[in-house]
Design an enzyme around this catalytic site. Structure first.
Site, PDB file in Angstrom:
ATOM      1  N   LYS A  22       7.550 -13.062  18.667  1.00 18.67           N
ATOM      2  CA  LYS A  22       7.890 -13.015  17.356  1.00 18.67           C
ATOM      3  C   LYS A  22       8.669 -11.673  17.021  1.00 18.67           C
ATOM      4  O   LYS A  22       9.738 -11.633  16.424  1.00 18.67           O
ATOM      5  CB  LYS A  22       7.044 -13.160  16.439  1.00 18.67           C
ATOM      6  CG  LYS A  22       7.129 -12.825  14.979  1.00 18.67           C
ATOM      7  CD  LYS A  22       5.824 -13.119  14.065  1.00 18.67           C
ATOM      8  CE  LYS A  22       5.056 -11.909  13.965  1.00 18.67           C
ATOM      9  NZ  LYS A  22       5.219 -10.909  12.991  1.00 18.67           N
ATOM     10  N   ASN A  23       8.110 -10.578  17.613  1.00 20.36           N
ATOM     11  CA  ASN A  23       8.433  -9.273  17.052  1.00 20.36           C
ATOM     12  C   ASN A  23      10.057  -8.916  17.713  1.00 20.36           C
ATOM     13  O   ASN A  23      10.506  -7.803  17.535  1.00 20.36           O
ATOM     14  CB  ASN A  23       7.384  -8.216  17.146  1.00 20.36           C
ATOM     15  CG  ASN A  23       6.481  -8.519  15.902  1.00 20.36           C
ATOM     16  OD1 ASN A  23       6.690  -9.294  14.847  1.00 20.36           O
ATOM     17  ND2 ASN A  23       5.436  -8.061  15.957  1.00 20.36           N
ATOM     18  N   CYS A 126       1.941  -4.343   1.589  1.00 19.20           N
ATOM     19  CA  CYS A 126       1.301  -5.535   2.063  1.00 19.20           C
ATOM     20  C   CYS A 126      -0.240  -5.224   2.568  1.00 19.20           C
ATOM     21  O   CYS A 126      -0.744  -4.356   2.514  1.00 19.20           O
ATOM     22  CB  CYS A 126       2.176  -6.074   3.440  1.00 19.20           C
ATOM     23  SG  CYS A 126       1.604  -5.078   4.933  1.00 19.20           S
ATOM     24  N   ARG A 131       3.121   0.950   4.042  1.00 18.23           N
ATOM     25  CA  ARG A 131       4.182   0.769   4.762  1.00 18.23           C
ATOM     26  C   ARG A 131       5.498   0.889   3.994  1.00 18.23           C
ATOM     27  O   ARG A 131       6.191   0.178   3.773  1.00 18.23           O
ATOM     28  CB  ARG A 131       4.094  -0.858   5.175  1.00 18.23           C
ATOM     29  CG  ARG A 131       2.780  -1.281   6.045  1.00 18.23           C
ATOM     30  CD  ARG A 131       2.918  -2.659   6.483  1.00 18.23           C
ATOM     31  NE  ARG A 131       3.915  -3.071   7.807  1.00 18.23           N
ATOM     32  CZ  ARG A 131       4.122  -3.852   8.286  1.00 18.23           C
ATOM     33  NH1 ARG A 131       3.650  -4.998   7.653  1.00 18.23           N
ATOM     34  NH2 ARG A 131       4.772  -4.171   9.455  1.00 18.23           N
ATOM     35  N   ASP A 316      -1.736  -4.626  16.813  1.00 16.34           N
ATOM     36  CA  ASP A 316      -1.668  -5.968  16.492  1.00 16.34           C
ATOM     37  C   ASP A 316      -2.678  -6.773  17.240  1.00 16.34           C
ATOM     38  O   ASP A 316      -2.632  -8.232  17.376  1.00 16.34           O
ATOM     39  CB  ASP A 316      -0.097  -6.542  17.009  1.00 16.34           C
ATOM     40  CG  ASP A 316       0.880  -6.121  16.035  1.00 16.34           C
ATOM     41  OD1 ASP A 316       0.559  -5.698  14.781  1.00 16.34           O
ATOM     42  OD2 ASP A 316       1.865  -6.331  16.211  1.00 16.34           O
ATOM     43  N   ARG A 408       2.469 -17.955  10.662  1.00 13.98           N
ATOM     44  CA  ARG A 408       3.643 -17.107  10.707  1.00 13.98           C
ATOM     45  C   ARG A 408       4.029 -16.630  12.312  1.00 13.98           C
ATOM     46  O   ARG A 408       5.067 -16.006  12.587  1.00 13.98           O
ATOM     47  CB  ARG A 408       3.387 -16.139   9.977  1.00 13.98           C
ATOM     48  CG  ARG A 408       3.486 -16.202   8.477  1.00 13.98           C
ATOM     49  CD  ARG A 408       3.257 -15.094   7.522  1.00 13.98           C
ATOM     50  NE  ARG A 408       3.963 -13.930   8.213  1.00 13.98           N
ATOM     51  CZ  ARG A 408       3.538 -12.685   8.425  1.00 13.98           C
ATOM     52  NH1 ARG A 408       2.312 -12.513   7.775  1.00 13.98           N
ATOM     53  NH2 ARG A 408       4.454 -11.844   9.054  1.00 13.98           N
TER      54      ARG A 408
HETATM   55  C1  EPZ Z   1       6.101  -3.459  13.760  1.00 13.19           C
HETATM   56  O1  EPZ Z   1       5.770  -3.241  12.152  1.00 13.19           O
HETATM   57  C2  EPZ Z   1       5.326  -4.930  13.880  1.00 13.19           C
HETATM   58  N1  EPZ Z   1       6.154  -5.769  13.128  1.00 13.19           N
HETATM   59  C3  EPZ Z   1       4.246  -4.824  13.277  1.00 13.19           C
HETATM   60  O2  EPZ Z   1       3.669  -6.314  13.763  1.00 13.19           O
HETATM   61  C4  EPZ Z   1       3.393  -3.933  14.226  1.00 13.19           C
HETATM   62  O3  EPZ Z   1       1.964  -3.866  13.786  1.00 13.19           O
HETATM   63  C5  EPZ Z   1       3.943  -2.479  14.243  1.00 13.19           C
HETATM   64  O4  EPZ Z   1       5.421  -2.483  14.416  1.00 13.19           O
HETATM   65  C6  EPZ Z   1       3.335  -1.475  14.976  1.00 13.19           C
HETATM   66  O5  EPZ Z   1       3.402  -1.897  16.468  1.00 13.19           O
HETATM   67  C7  EPZ Z   1       7.534  -6.350  13.647  1.00 13.19           C
HETATM   68  O6  EPZ Z   1       8.113  -5.844  14.713  1.00 13.19           O
HETATM   69  C8  EPZ Z   1       8.255  -7.506  12.891  1.00 13.19           C
HETATM   70  P1  EPZ Z   1       6.204   0.593  12.232  1.00 13.19           P
HETATM   71  P2  EPZ Z   1       6.735  -2.112  11.677  1.00 13.19           P
HETATM   72  O7  EPZ Z   1       7.445   1.174  11.528  1.00 13.19           O
HETATM   73  O8  EPZ Z   1       7.925  -1.761  12.193  1.00 13.19           O
HETATM   74  C9  EPZ Z   1       4.752   4.074   9.211  1.00 13.19           C
HETATM   75  C10 EPZ Z   1       2.626  -8.446  13.387  1.00 13.19           C
HETATM   76  O9  EPZ Z   1       1.452  -8.565  12.904  1.00 13.19           O
HETATM   77  N2  EPZ Z   1       6.095   4.294   8.679  1.00 13.19           N
HETATM   78  O10 EPZ Z   1       5.911   1.128  13.764  1.00 13.19           O
HETATM   79  O11 EPZ Z   1       6.772  -2.245  10.173  1.00 13.19           O
HETATM   80  C11 EPZ Z   1       3.928   2.616   8.995  1.00 13.19           C
HETATM   81  O12 EPZ Z   1       3.348   2.771   7.555  1.00 13.19           O
HETATM   82  C12 EPZ Z   1       3.294  -7.212  12.689  1.00 13.19           C
HETATM   83  O13 EPZ Z   1       3.418  -8.893  14.060  1.00 13.19           O
HETATM   84  C13 EPZ Z   1       6.506   5.017   7.585  1.00 13.19           C
HETATM   85  O14 EPZ Z   1       5.433   5.848   7.348  1.00 13.19           O
HETATM   86  O15 EPZ Z   1       5.766  -0.786  12.068  1.00 13.19           O
HETATM   87  C14 EPZ Z   1       3.097   2.591   9.761  1.00 13.19           C
HETATM   88  O16 EPZ Z   1       1.690   3.354   9.462  1.00 13.19           O
HETATM   89  C15 EPZ Z   1       2.187  -6.538  11.637  1.00 13.19           C
HETATM   90  N3  EPZ Z   1       7.426   5.027   7.299  1.00 13.19           N
HETATM   91  C16 EPZ Z   1       3.479   3.519  10.938  1.00 13.19           C
HETATM   92  O17 EPZ Z   1       4.769   4.119  10.582  1.00 13.19           O
HETATM   93  C17 EPZ Z   1       8.421   4.031   7.456  1.00 13.19           C
HETATM   94  O18 EPZ Z   1       9.751   4.338   7.028  1.00 13.19           O
HETATM   95  C18 EPZ Z   1       4.304   2.375  12.081  1.00 13.19           C
HETATM   96  O19 EPZ Z   1       5.137   1.576  11.396  1.00 13.19           O
HETATM   97  C19 EPZ Z   1       8.239   3.180   8.371  1.00 13.19           C
HETATM   98  C20 EPZ Z   1       6.949   3.167   8.932  1.00 13.19           C
END
Ligand code: EPZ
Length: 429
Positions: A22-23, A126, A131, A316, A408
């Site tokens: 998915k990701n 969320c 996030r 995840d 999803r």
């Molecule tokens: C991706 O989310 C995945 N989603 C998530 O999977 C996964 O849990 C996550 O990466 C971590 O591996 C998809 O690929 C669609 P991040 P993403 O940006 O990209 C903070 C699932 O269940 N952050 O790596 O949104 C954030 O709050 C989903 O399939 C900021 O602070 O994750 C988090 O604490 C859930 N500022 C950390 O970084 C920003 O601008 C990592 O988030 C962006 C992120």
């Protein structure tokens, strides 16, 4: 609303085919906006999030043709999407669509890179934490975009096009890396991303972008270099197997006992999780067709785990591991370092009789011999599947409500598990 009914206590034995990730599928579909030629994606999983993204892309004027089954196709084979963004008619991604799926915010990058403008609703909070998107905005500003926030929308403009830049992420971010990578492909000059996310899905997207004519090196490492090009072409790409689905079923087998072949799985995509499972007492063997997981006789051992960016133990899979640890021999400690509020499953696992205490970002799980089935529900996808894992091992009946979370991200979950002997069925309505 559909529910899933499970009667626990059966071992899992058989073969589970692993679907496309998915990701990776979501950003790959979004990358189609970078070119006016057709991008063909194979092995796209049939998931609610994929269908939702099809609607979102449709709103921008993208045509998507999903090829049906061909004779000889396996029943679980993913779909092939022919995606054509020849004419982008709208560069706005409205609140009603973006609020349903966070990753759809990422359309901001290709729209800005190709059309030099985008107006995308902020995705909002969320269930697993606040996030924010500050790092994504920082990356686009470095590339020369002028960004304002108005009425809940991020309005991004780059009248003369984006320009290559040095982007250093203060925190490892998958979303930030995807956005920077996609935007930089069409920027003038060279972009260097440091402290980039190394997740396999980033590498998969970079591979596809390179097939489309991008010039990216270093994807899959913390330093990615992108030489901007004037135009990208169409290409054909196969989505890599889903490492989170793989790890989830591996944990389910470790939980129930049995012998399951995870067909098409790639061990190098989840080595940290496989190591943890081996420590917990599962036997993991790698063969030509994927990964075989068995647990016969031996109990489940308690393990201490901290989530981390790739190649560490994935956030995840944290909820699924916690479900497994509820039946371990002894106490385990699971620390969540990526999201600040990803423990929504704790109170639901307690309905099975599990004993889990939260201590800041660490959950201490007191393993016990027996779980008892219960009505449960969860507020995110991975939390929901952790309840399925608990239900498979619990005594009696479990009813998992709000199944749309599972839909999803898990393709035909109940079919895949019942084919291995689980008593699990979907109840419609
Ligand atoms: C991706 O989310 C995945 N989603 C998530 O999977 C996964 O849990 C996550 O990466 C971590 O591996 C998809 O690929 C669609 P991040 P993403 O940006 O990209 C903070 C699932 O269940 N952050 O790596 O949104 C954030 O709050 C989903 O399939 C900021 O602070 O994750 C988090 O604490 C859930 N500022 C950390 O970084 C920003 O601008 C990592 O988030 C962006 C992120």
């Amino acid at each position: 609303m559909d529910r899933i009914r499970i009667v626990g206590g059966k071992q899992l034995n058989g073969t589970i085919p692993i679907s496309g990730a998915k990701n990776a599928a979501l950003p790959l579909m979004i990358a189609s906006l970078l070119t006016d030629q057709t991008l063909i994606l194979d092995n796209v999983p049939r998931l609610a999030d994929v269908a939702q993204l099809q609607r979102i892309l449709g709103n921008h004027g993208v045509d998507i043709m999903a090829a049906g089954k061909r004779s000889g196709d396996h029943e679980y084979q993913g779909q092939t999407l022919h995606i054509s963004a020849a004419n982008i008619i709208d560069t706005t991604a409205p609140y009603e669509l973006v609020s349903k799926m966070r990753a759809s915010f990422w359309v901001i990058a290709p729209l800005l890179a190709r059309m030099h403008e985008a107006k995308v609703s902020l995705p909002g909070g969320c269930a697993i934490g606040t996030r924010p998107v500050d790092l994504l905005i920082m990356a686009l500003e470095k590339l020369g975009a002028d960004i304002t926030i108005d009425g809940g929308y991020v309005i991004a403009k780059a009248p003369g096009g984006l320009k290559g830049a040095e982007i250093d992420f203060a925190k490892v971010t998958v979303s930030g890396t995807h956005v920077a990578l996609m935007a930089a492909t069409l920027a003038k000059g060279t972009t260097v991303i440091t402290n980039a996310a190394c997740e396999p899905e980033i590498l998969d997207v970079a591979d596809c972008l390179n097939k489309m004519g991008a010039r990216i090196t270093g994807a899959g490492t913390p330093r990615i270099t992108i030489e901007g090009v004037a135009k990208l072409n169409g290409a054909r790409h196969t989505v890599l197997p889903d490492r989170i689905e793989t790890g989830t079923y591996a944990m389910a087998v470790a939980m129930t006992g049995g012998d399951v072949q995870l067909s098409g799985a790639r061990p190098e995509l989840l080595q940290a999780a496989l190591d943890v499972l081996a420590q917990a007492g599962a036997n993991i063997t790698v063969n030509n067709d994927g990964i075989r997981v068995t647990r016969n006789g031996a109990g489940i051992k308690a393990v201490n785990v901290e989530t981390a960016p790739f190649p560490g133990f994935p956030t995840d899979l944290q909820a699924q591991l916690m479900a497994l640890m509820t039946r371990a021999d002894g106490n385990s400690r699971i620390t969540e370092t990526i999201f600040e509020n990803r423990f929504m499953h704790v109170q639901e696992l307690a309905r099975f009789g599990a004993r889990i205490h939260l201590d800041g970002e660490t959950a201490v799980v007191e393993g016990m011999k027996e779980l008892r089935g219960a009505p449960v529900m969860a507020t995110d996808l991975r939390a929901s599947v952790s309840l399925v894992i608990a239900g498979l091992a619990a005594e009696g009946e479990t009813m998992v409500n709000r199944v749309y979370h599972l839909d999803r991200g898990f393709e035909r979950l109940e079919d895949k598990l019942s084919a291995c002997g689980a008593t699990i069925e979907r109840i419609s309505g």
